[in-house]
Design an enzyme around this catalytic site. Structure first.
Site, PDB file in Angstrom:
ATOM      1  N   GLY A  40       0.833  -1.200   0.000  1.00  0.00           N
ATOM      2  CA  GLY A  40       0.000   0.000   0.000  1.00  0.00           C
ATOM      3  C   GLY A  40       0.862   1.242   0.000  1.00  0.00           C
ATOM      4  O   GLY A  40       2.029   1.204   0.415  1.00  0.00           O
ATOM      5  N   GLN A  45       3.253  10.023   0.699  1.00  0.00           N
ATOM      6  CA  GLN A  45       4.539   9.302   0.775  1.00  0.00           C
ATOM      7  C   GLN A  45       5.393   9.554  -0.470  1.00  0.00           C
ATOM      8  O   GLN A  45       6.578   9.227  -0.472  1.00  0.00           O
ATOM      9  CB  GLN A  45       4.300   7.800   0.926  1.00  0.00           C
ATOM     10  CG  GLN A  45       3.782   7.406   2.307  1.00  0.00           C
ATOM     11  CD  GLN A  45       3.573   5.905   2.397  1.00  0.00           C
ATOM     12  OE1 GLN A  45       2.571   5.389   1.918  1.00  0.00           O
ATOM     13  NE2 GLN A  45       4.533   5.199   2.975  1.00  0.00           N
ATOM     14  N   CYS A  82       6.038  -0.319   6.845  1.00  0.00           N
ATOM     15  CA  CYS A  82       5.659   0.853   6.061  1.00  0.00           C
ATOM     16  C   CYS A  82       6.812   1.162   5.113  1.00  0.00           C
ATOM     17  O   CYS A  82       7.979   1.122   5.524  1.00  0.00           O
ATOM     18  CB  CYS A  82       5.413   2.030   7.004  1.00  0.00           C
ATOM     19  SG  CYS A  82       4.979   3.561   6.168  1.00  0.00           S
ATOM     20  N   LEU A  83       6.501   1.480   3.872  1.00  0.00           N
ATOM     21  CA  LEU A  83       7.562   1.770   2.896  1.00  0.00           C
ATOM     22  C   LEU A  83       8.385   3.005   3.299  1.00  0.00           C
ATOM     23  O   LEU A  83       9.534   3.141   2.886  1.00  0.00           O
ATOM     24  CB  LEU A  83       6.966   1.959   1.498  1.00  0.00           C
ATOM     25  CG  LEU A  83       6.464   0.673   0.823  1.00  0.00           C
ATOM     26  CD1 LEU A  83       5.711   1.010  -0.466  1.00  0.00           C
ATOM     27  CD2 LEU A  83       7.611  -0.281   0.522  1.00  0.00           C
ATOM     28  N   HIS A 129      -4.159   1.625   7.479  1.00  0.00           N
ATOM     29  CA  HIS A 129      -2.815   2.218   7.497  1.00  0.00           C
ATOM     30  C   HIS A 129      -2.714   3.367   6.474  1.00  0.00           C
ATOM     31  O   HIS A 129      -2.217   4.450   6.788  1.00  0.00           O
ATOM     32  CB  HIS A 129      -1.809   1.103   7.181  1.00  0.00           C
ATOM     33  CG  HIS A 129      -0.371   1.510   7.098  1.00  0.00           C
ATOM     34  ND1 HIS A 129       0.601   0.962   7.905  1.00  0.00           N
ATOM     35  CD2 HIS A 129       0.275   2.385   6.278  1.00  0.00           C
ATOM     36  CE1 HIS A 129       1.775   1.510   7.593  1.00  0.00           C
ATOM     37  NE2 HIS A 129       1.605   2.366   6.599  1.00  0.00           N
ATOM     38  N   GLU A 130      -3.217   3.120   5.264  1.00  0.00           N
ATOM     39  CA  GLU A 130      -3.081   4.140   4.205  1.00  0.00           C
ATOM     40  C   GLU A 130      -3.993   5.340   4.462  1.00  0.00           C
ATOM     41  O   GLU A 130      -3.592   6.481   4.235  1.00  0.00           O
ATOM     42  CB  GLU A 130      -3.385   3.542   2.822  1.00  0.00           C
ATOM     43  CG  GLU A 130      -2.487   2.376   2.412  1.00  0.00           C
ATOM     44  CD  GLU A 130      -1.005   2.578   2.657  1.00  0.00           C
ATOM     45  OE1 GLU A 130      -0.526   3.717   2.587  1.00  0.00           O
ATOM     46  OE2 GLU A 130      -0.323   1.571   2.947  1.00  0.00           O
ATOM     47  N   HIS A 133      -2.377   7.564   6.846  1.00  0.00           N
ATOM     48  CA  HIS A 133      -1.338   8.417   6.244  1.00  0.00           C
ATOM     49  C   HIS A 133      -1.953   9.736   5.763  1.00  0.00           C
ATOM     50  O   HIS A 133      -1.354  10.797   5.928  1.00  0.00           O
ATOM     51  CB  HIS A 133      -0.704   7.724   5.027  1.00  0.00           C
ATOM     52  CG  HIS A 133       0.504   6.887   5.368  1.00  0.00           C
ATOM     53  ND1 HIS A 133       1.581   7.381   6.068  1.00  0.00           N
ATOM     54  CD2 HIS A 133       0.816   5.592   5.068  1.00  0.00           C
ATOM     55  CE1 HIS A 133       2.500   6.418   6.194  1.00  0.00           C
ATOM     56  NE2 HIS A 133       2.058   5.330   5.602  1.00  0.00           N
TER      57      HIS A 133
END
Ligand SMILES: [Zn+2]
Length: 193
Positions: A40, A45, A82-83, A129-130, A133
């Site tokens: 995701g 990001q 997380c990326l 999670h997204e 963000h």
């Protein structure tokens, strides 16, 4: 380039038109494919502070101006990455079931971790999670703590015997009175609040 500076990820993103959102969605899916095993990604990001995120667990899903409109009281604990923080793996607390509305989807989208397919849990967590963000919230803000959460400054929260608590074991969770929950703790069950 994926942003790895936590400070830059703490701003709320602004609403976007469906047309612009779709363009951002294409870029996000591209970035996600380029990433190492990411599932995701949110627009902020990659430096775009607009309310668009993508999730790719079971199928690619673009969410434009997404909103969680319903969420279960039941929560569960899940390992997350997380990326933006590739070196961190933490346990978080997430809602077991959520319902989401997004401007590019006509109906409501339901996600539930209460399923035999572990991918359902991944997808349900990833969507939460997204969307977080987009509100400037990172997984560290959802980190699971073994102790009951502290209310107020340094005041340990006392749990009443008849107070309802949520306990979890793997992806299972139950809501019950603390006096009943106490006897189950240690048997693989943990208190999530
Ligand atoms: Zn993330």
């Amino acid at each position: 380039m994926i942003i790895k500076d936590k400070n830059k990820l703490q701003e709320k993103c602004s609403p976007v038109s469906v047309k612009e959102g779709e363009e951002i969605g294409v870029r996000l899916l591209h970035e996600l494919r380029e990433s190492n095993n990411g599932i995701g990604l949110a627009a902020n990001q990659i430096g775009i502070n607009k309310r668009v995120c993508v999730v790719n667990v079971k199928e690619p899903l673009v969410l434009i101006n997404p909103k969680i409109v319903e969420k279960s009281k039941e929560q569960f604990i899940f390992p997350e990455g997380c990326l933006s923080f590739p070196d961190s793996k933490i346990k978080t607390t997430r809602h077991q079931d959520i319902v989401v509305e997004a401007d590019n989807h006509e109906g409501r989208l339901s996600f539930s971790a209460n399923s035999k397919d572990i991918n359902d849990a991944f997808e349900c967590v990833c969507v939460q999670h997204e969307i977080d963000h987009l509100d400037g919230i990172t997984m560290f803000d959802r980190e699971f703590r073994q102790e009951p959460l502290v209310r107020g400054v340094n005041a340990p929260k006392k749990i009443g015997r008849n107070e309802k608590v949520t306990i979890t074991k793997g992806t299972e969770s139950k809501v019950l009175k603390y006096k009943k929950a106490q006897s189950m703790l240690g048997d693989g069950w943990t208190l999530s609040i």
